[in-house]
Design an enzyme around this catalytic site. Sequence first.
Site, PDB file in Angstrom:
ATOM      1  N   HIS A 209       0.802  -1.219   0.000  1.00 37.44           N
ATOM      2  CA  HIS A 209       0.000   0.000   0.000  1.00 37.44           C
ATOM      3  C   HIS A 209       0.835   1.269   0.000  1.00 37.44           C
ATOM      4  O   HIS A 209       0.489   2.249  -0.648  1.00 37.44           O
ATOM      5  CB  HIS A 209      -1.041  -0.023   1.126  1.00 37.44           C
ATOM      6  CG  HIS A 209      -2.250  -0.795   0.692  1.00 37.44           C
ATOM      7  ND1 HIS A 209      -2.520  -2.063   1.144  1.00 37.44           N
ATOM      8  CD2 HIS A 209      -3.198  -0.509  -0.231  1.00 37.44           C
ATOM      9  CE1 HIS A 209      -3.606  -2.506   0.526  1.00 37.44           C
ATOM     10  NE2 HIS A 209      -4.034  -1.596  -0.306  1.00 37.44           N
TER      11      HIS A 209
ATOM     12  N   HIS B 220       4.562 -14.881   6.265  1.00 37.16           N
ATOM     13  CA  HIS B 220       5.016 -13.858   7.214  1.00 37.16           C
ATOM     14  C   HIS B 220       3.875 -13.440   8.130  1.00 37.16           C
ATOM     15  O   HIS B 220       3.991 -13.497   9.336  1.00 37.16           O
ATOM     16  CB  HIS B 220       5.596 -12.641   6.483  1.00 37.16           C
ATOM     17  CG  HIS B 220       6.334 -11.742   7.412  1.00 37.16           C
ATOM     18  ND1 HIS B 220       5.683 -10.915   8.298  1.00 37.16           N
ATOM     19  CD2 HIS B 220       7.651 -11.581   7.639  1.00 37.16           C
ATOM     20  CE1 HIS B 220       6.592 -10.274   9.024  1.00 37.16           C
ATOM     21  NE2 HIS B 220       7.789 -10.664   8.647  1.00 37.16           N
TER      22      HIS B 220
ATOM     23  N   GLU C  69       3.849 -13.566  12.196  1.00 38.29           N
ATOM     24  CA  GLU C  69       3.057 -12.547  12.880  1.00 38.29           C
ATOM     25  C   GLU C  69       1.614 -12.719  12.423  1.00 38.29           C
ATOM     26  O   GLU C  69       1.360 -13.310  11.382  1.00 38.29           O
ATOM     27  CB  GLU C  69       3.504 -11.138  12.457  1.00 38.29           C
ATOM     28  CG  GLU C  69       4.867 -10.746  12.969  1.00 38.29           C
ATOM     29  CD  GLU C  69       5.379  -9.467  12.318  1.00 38.29           C
ATOM     30  OE1 GLU C  69       4.554  -8.639  11.887  1.00 38.29           O
ATOM     31  OE2 GLU C  69       6.606  -9.323  12.234  1.00 38.29           O
TER      32      GLU C  69
ATOM     33  N   HIS D  44      13.754 -15.445   8.237  1.00 40.97           N
ATOM     34  CA  HIS D  44      12.608 -16.078   8.910  1.00 40.97           C
ATOM     35  C   HIS D  44      12.600 -17.595   8.685  1.00 40.97           C
ATOM     36  O   HIS D  44      12.361 -18.361   9.613  1.00 40.97           O
ATOM     37  CB  HIS D  44      11.289 -15.491   8.407  1.00 40.97           C
ATOM     38  CG  HIS D  44      10.977 -14.145   8.986  1.00 40.97           C
ATOM     39  ND1 HIS D  44      10.952 -13.911  10.336  1.00 40.97           N
ATOM     40  CD2 HIS D  44      10.665 -12.960   8.394  1.00 40.97           C
ATOM     41  CE1 HIS D  44      10.641 -12.638  10.550  1.00 40.97           C
ATOM     42  NE2 HIS D  44      10.469 -12.043   9.396  1.00 40.97           N
TER      43      HIS D  44
HETATM   44 CO    CO Z   1       9.675 -10.109   9.344  1.00 46.46          CO
END
Ligand code: CO
Length: 293
Positions: free
Chosen positions: A121, A178, A209, A241
């Site tokens: 965005h 993610h 998350e 990650h």
């Molecule tokens: Co991250």
Amino acid sequence: MKLTKHMLSLLVMITLLWCSLNGFAAHGEKKTEKKAIMLVTFGTSDPEAGKVFDRIDEQTRKAFSGMEIRWAYTSKMIRAKLAKEGKFLDSPEMAMSKLMSDGYTHVAVLSLHTIPGEEFHELYQNAQLFGQMAGGFEKILVARPLLSSAKDMETVAGTLMKNIPGRKPADAVIFMGHGTGCHPADALYLAMNQVFQEIDSRAFVGNVEGKLMIETLLPRLKQLKIKKVYLVPLMSVAGDHAKNDMAGDEPESWKSILTRSGYSCESILKGTADYPEIVEVWLDHLRTVLAHF
Ligand code: CO
């Protein structure tokens, strides 16, 4: 002859109309059409995982031969980290400024992100603002990120499911996306979980998350009497990650959590961008945008 206010504004209007009809910029410079592609990724600090960008670059050059291709990286943290190693990467805004001053008239921006979340965005908004600048681009359009339709999701899920070597039907697979706690696009991971479930009832999505934390999946694994779990990144790059939070040896990694709960684990360290079929989904989004030029 005395110029009245009305005559003056008429004169201005005629001049403006003449300029726009003839495609002339200020000082009589004729604007020649110059098109460029801008590939925008979050970035990675992992040099090995970063090689995937070279392959995306190559695949894009093959698909759009002869077009100018530039890269930009949305993560400030990663840009700062790599700058310390002497690698200076452009933010999308820097890359847009450079394209503008290099005289490009049409820019197709491809978001190599997974979901239309925060980074997308911001990129979209700033591209719109660049598009409004005087004397700059004639058109700047942003192509959608990876998971933008049910068809995209099916292609991505299908490709990932086909690439788990050694997996037996009784084994579970957990894809690490993610996720985000601060953008509604987090819900796309729930949709993606559904798509995986339709292919295989033992395939799930979890997130670093956001809503789908690994702990929420443990009861389901128990219920299905799973013994072995394959861990696969649902991120463009198998970077930090994937290597640490998913497959690492630290007590909080998914591998450690699952191992402590009695499951044997195997990790596949390949990102979605490692598969040419999935890169093709992104490139299709780019094609859609380029068709408007
Ligand atoms: Co991250």
